[in-house]
Every structure is written in structure tokens, then in C-alpha cells.
Design a protein around this motif. Structure first.
Motif, mmCIF file in Angstrom:
data_model
loop_
_atom_site.group_PDB
_atom_site.id
_atom_site.type_symbol
_atom_site.label_atom_id
_atom_site.label_comp_id
_atom_site.label_asym_id
_atom_site.label_seq_id
_atom_site.Cartn_x
_atom_site.Cartn_y
_atom_site.Cartn_z
ATOM 1 N N SER A 188 34.982 39.411 37.184
ATOM 2 C CA SER A 188 34.799 37.662 36.788
ATOM 3 C C SER A 188 36.153 37.078 36.744
ATOM 4 O O SER A 188 36.213 36.332 37.373
ATOM 5 N N LEU A 189 36.848 37.692 36.176
ATOM 6 C CA LEU A 189 38.628 37.019 36.072
ATOM 7 C C LEU A 189 39.224 36.794 37.747
ATOM 8 O O LEU A 189 39.792 35.837 37.906
ATOM 9 N N GLY A 216 37.949 39.962 44.611
ATOM 10 C CA GLY A 216 36.861 40.475 43.855
ATOM 11 C C GLY A 216 36.412 41.688 44.858
ATOM 12 O O GLY A 216 35.920 42.814 44.539
ATOM 13 N N VAL A 242 37.462 36.576 40.524
ATOM 14 C CA VAL A 242 36.729 35.593 41.201
ATOM 15 C C VAL A 242 37.028 34.256 40.773
ATOM 16 O O VAL A 242 37.417 33.242 41.423
ATOM 17 N N VAL A 243 37.276 33.997 39.344
ATOM 18 C CA VAL A 243 37.696 32.910 38.955
ATOM 19 C C VAL A 243 39.030 32.485 39.277
ATOM 20 O O VAL A 243 39.420 31.361 39.641
ATOM 21 N N CYS A 245 33.177 44.475 34.579
ATOM 22 C CA CYS A 245 32.504 43.243 34.667
ATOM 23 C C CYS A 245 33.500 42.011 34.328
ATOM 24 O O CYS A 245 33.490 40.970 34.993
ATOM 25 N N ILE A 246 34.271 42.278 33.149
ATOM 26 C CA ILE A 246 35.266 41.380 32.754
ATOM 27 C C ILE A 246 36.383 41.145 33.989
ATOM 28 O O ILE A 246 36.551 40.166 34.332
#
Length: 399
Positions: A389-390, A296, A392-393, A385-386
Motif C-alpha cells: 500500500s505504501l 508495487g 502505491v501511495v 500488505c502495509i
């Protein structure tokens, strides 16, 4: 300059400039535009008008500028027919050109990334083959994927947010007469590129495509296509040998600057490796940054550099030699981190008003650059933003 794969990569860049110039001058692009507008009723509504430009942007992935220009050339008359603001077309051109170019790697993006990853392997930072690592990294190019998805949803559902809501249609004032010939003058060379790249990967990999030499395959493909174009165009009297030579030279000269960027990029990669920049940042980050947030953080830093400079190519050249050693030292996923660099470079480039793809997309759609930037920014931020998030996940899952 004495390294074979570097010379082949530089040769590829020069050859693709010649090929694109020849296809454009042949009238094949104009023939394709005429076919979809007049001979086949593919378009019957605002949605289908924008969808046609979208799918052209997806399927014509050889070079981002050509992608944007073809999408814009086809879309402008349709926008005028259905009174669609040209900023919407500019957004579609921009959201398909660089994102699809960074996902389908048989183009300039692939050549640059392959070279940068090969450099890291030769310096001992990575293990494996460059082509396999590049394919793995592309699977983590979350921004490009989300940008394409958001653009499709924008067209299909007519989602207008932010400044896009306040747009008003303005009729085109500029008309450029397009040379019209058989569309096969464009389609056959592009089809041959797609076929030959896999043929040469198979040959150079001794029967295994994934182990083939990417730089050699791309170079031999472009050389073969250039020869095919000579036989096809001169044989059908589309152009004379002299015209072919002049156009090839002009096209090659146009991309000479890109080949210089590549040379400097390889040099920067070598310098940052010798200076141990990546190892220093890794030791610094390991004390302050959890490996879960590494991808990220790389994505955000790459986005900032790309937005500030307006170039995804330069961002890749700066960040990959830094990010890869960081990932190795922190026991992170190298492919995921390279994917974060690619995504960040495309994201910042997409948002930047000084990016070449932003400017070309605006020009192709006949839209003011600042209007294009303002109207597409909310959609780009959603995609960003999508992607963040991916990253980090997936980092959390991998750790």
C-alpha cells in the motif's frame, strides 16, 4: 576481479566470517547471555522475555544468522521459564534478523546492495554516489519497517492470530552448554565496528561522511576489528595465536560460498545490462503498466522470486539490474524502486520455508520449521500488505 571495490566487498565478506567465528568461540556471547539472565533482573514476565530477544535482534545487526542465534540463545531459557511456545520466539528471531539487517546497512546486505548500485552507476543507469543512493533506498524499505512494527505490537499487546492461537508450550529437549567468558569479548568488537565505519567514511569522503567509499570503509573497518580481536583475545590469553588462526580460517571458509554468490551476482548484473533486459521490460511495461504501480509491481515480483528461491541476496542480484533501468526509462523514482526490490526480497525470504534465515531462526528457537512458517505467515502477510500500500501511495504522490 580487477575492480578495486569488488575485491574490497569480497574481502569484507570473508573477514566478517572470521570475526563472527572468533567472537562466538571467545565465550563473549555466552557471557552476555549469563549477564542478562542471572546478574541483572531484566525479565519478569512473558512480555519482557520476548522483548529482550526482540531488542537483541534490533541492536545486534552485524549478520543475520548471528542475530537470530543470539536472540534464540537468550530467549530459549526464558521461554521455558515462562512457558512460552518456542514458535513465538522463532517469529521474533526471524522478524528482527533479516529486516534489521536490511535497514542497518553496515553488514553483508549493505556490501551486496552497494556493489549492485555501484554497477548501475558505472553502466550509466544511475547518477550520484552509491552510498547516498543506498541510504535513500533504505528509507523506502517499507516491509522491513512494518515487519519490525508488527512484531513489536505482537509482543506488547499479546496479539495471537491464525495458527499462533493454537500453539501449546513444549519444553526444550536439547541443551547445548555455552562457553561463558566476559561479555566484553563480544561487545567491544561490535562497538568498534560501529565507530570505525563512520571514521573510515569520513576519511574516504575527505571530511564528508555521505561521500565516503562504502566498500573501502567496510573493508578497512573489518580489517581493523580483526586486528583488535587478535590483540585483545591473544593478549588476555583467551586463545592462542594458533587457535586464533584456525578459528579465523574456519570462519572465513564458512562465508566463502557467500563471496561466490557476490561474484555471480555482479556477473548477472553485467549480463542483464548488456542484454538491455531492463530497457526491454521498461518498454513492455510502459504500454501495460502505469508508473504509479511500478514500485508495487517490482515489490510483488521480488517477493515471488525470493519466496521461490529462499534467498533475498539472489533476488537483489536479479532484480536491481532489471528494476533500475525500468524506473529510469519510465521516469520513476529509482530509490523507491530499489527500496521495493529490497522490501520484496526480505518479504519473500521471511515467508519461505527454504530460506536460510527461516531455518536458522527455527533452529535457534528449537522449533519445527513448518510450524514456524505457519505461525508467522499471517503476520508477514499483514506487513506485506502495509508495504504494498505504501509503495502505491508514494508512487502516486511522486508522479
Amino acid at each position: 576481479m580487477s575492480t578495486p571495490w569488488i575485491l574490497k566487498t569480497l574481502g569484507f565478506v570473508i573477514l566478517i566470517g572470521s570475526i563472527m567465528a572468533l567472537i562466538e568461540k571467545s565465550g563473549g556471547v555466552g557471557g552476555f547471555v549469563h549477564f542478562v539472565l542471572h546478574q541483572k533482573a531484566f525479565v519478569s514476565s512473558k512480555r519482557s522475555a520476548l522483548l529482550l530477544s526482540y531488542f537483541l535482534g534490533v541492536f545486534i545487526f552485524i549478520e543475520t544468522s548471528i542475530t537470530a542465534l543470539i536472540s534464540g540463545a537468550v530467549g530459549k531459557p526464558l521461554c521455558d521459564k515462562y512457558k512460552i511456545p518456542h514458535a513465538k520466539l522463532a517469529y521474533i528471531c526471524d522478524s528482527t534478523s533479516a529486516p534489521i539487517g536490511s535497514l542497518v546497512i553496515f553488514n553483508g546486505y549493505g556490501a551486496l546492495l552497494l556493489g549492485l548500485i555501484t554497477t548501475q552507476i558505472s553502466q550509466g543507469s544511475l547518477e550520484g554516489t552509491a552510498f547516498e543512493l543506498l541510504l535513500d533506498s533504505v528509507l523506502y524499505n517499507f516491509y522491513a519497517m512494518s515487519a519490525l512494527l508488527v512484531a513489536f505490537l505482537f509482543i506488547w499487546f499479546g496479539i495471537d492470530i491464525g495458527p499462533m492461537k493454537r500453539l501449546e508450550y513444549k519444553k526444550s529437549e536439547i541443551y547445548v552448554e555455552e562457553k561463558v567468558n566476559s561479555m566484553y569479548l563480544m561487545l567491544l568488537p561490535i562497538f568498534l565496528m560501529l565507530v570505525l565505519i563512520f571514521v573510515f567514511l569520513y576519511i574516504t569522503g575527505n571530511g564528508e561522511i555521505l561521500k565516503g567509499s562504502g566498500s573501502s570503509s567496510i573493508f578497512y573497518t573489518m580489517l581493523s576489528v580483526l586486528g583488535f580481536i587478535f590483540i585483545y583475545y591473544v593478549g588476555t590469553k583467551n586463545m592462542s595465536i594458533l587457535e586464533y588462526s584456525k578459528i579465523s580460517f574456519k570462519g572465513a571458509k564458512k562465508l566463502f560460498a557467500v563471496s561466490m554468490i557476490l561474484i555471480f551476482a555482479f556477473s548477472i548484473g553485467e549480463v542483464t545490462s548488456q542484454l538491455k533486459t531492463g530497457l526491454y521490460l521498461a518498454s513492455f511495461a510502459s504500454e501495460n503498466l502505469n508508473v504509479v504501480f511500478l514500485a508495487g509491481a517490482i515489490f510483488l515480483l521480488s517477493s515471488l522470486i525470493s519466496f521461490s528461491t529462499g534467498t533475498s541476496w539472489g533476488t537483489f542480484s536479479i532484480m536491481i539490474p532489471i528494476a533500475v533501468p525500468m524506473a529510469v526509462a519510465m521516469d520513476g523514482d529509482s530509490a523507491l524502486v530499489i527500496g521495493a526490490v529490497i522490501s520484496g526480497g526480505i518479504f519473500g525470504d521471511h515467508c519461505s520455508p527454504i530460506s536460510d534465515t527461516t531455518i536458522i531462526s527455527s533452529m535457534a528457537a528449537e522449533c519445527e520449521v513448518i510450524e514456524h512458517v505457519r505461525t508467522q505467515l499471517p503476520y508477514a502477510l499483514i506487513s506485506g500488505c502495509i508495504a504494498l500500500s505504501l509503495f502505491v501511495v508514494l508512487s502516486f504522490i511522486n508522479s
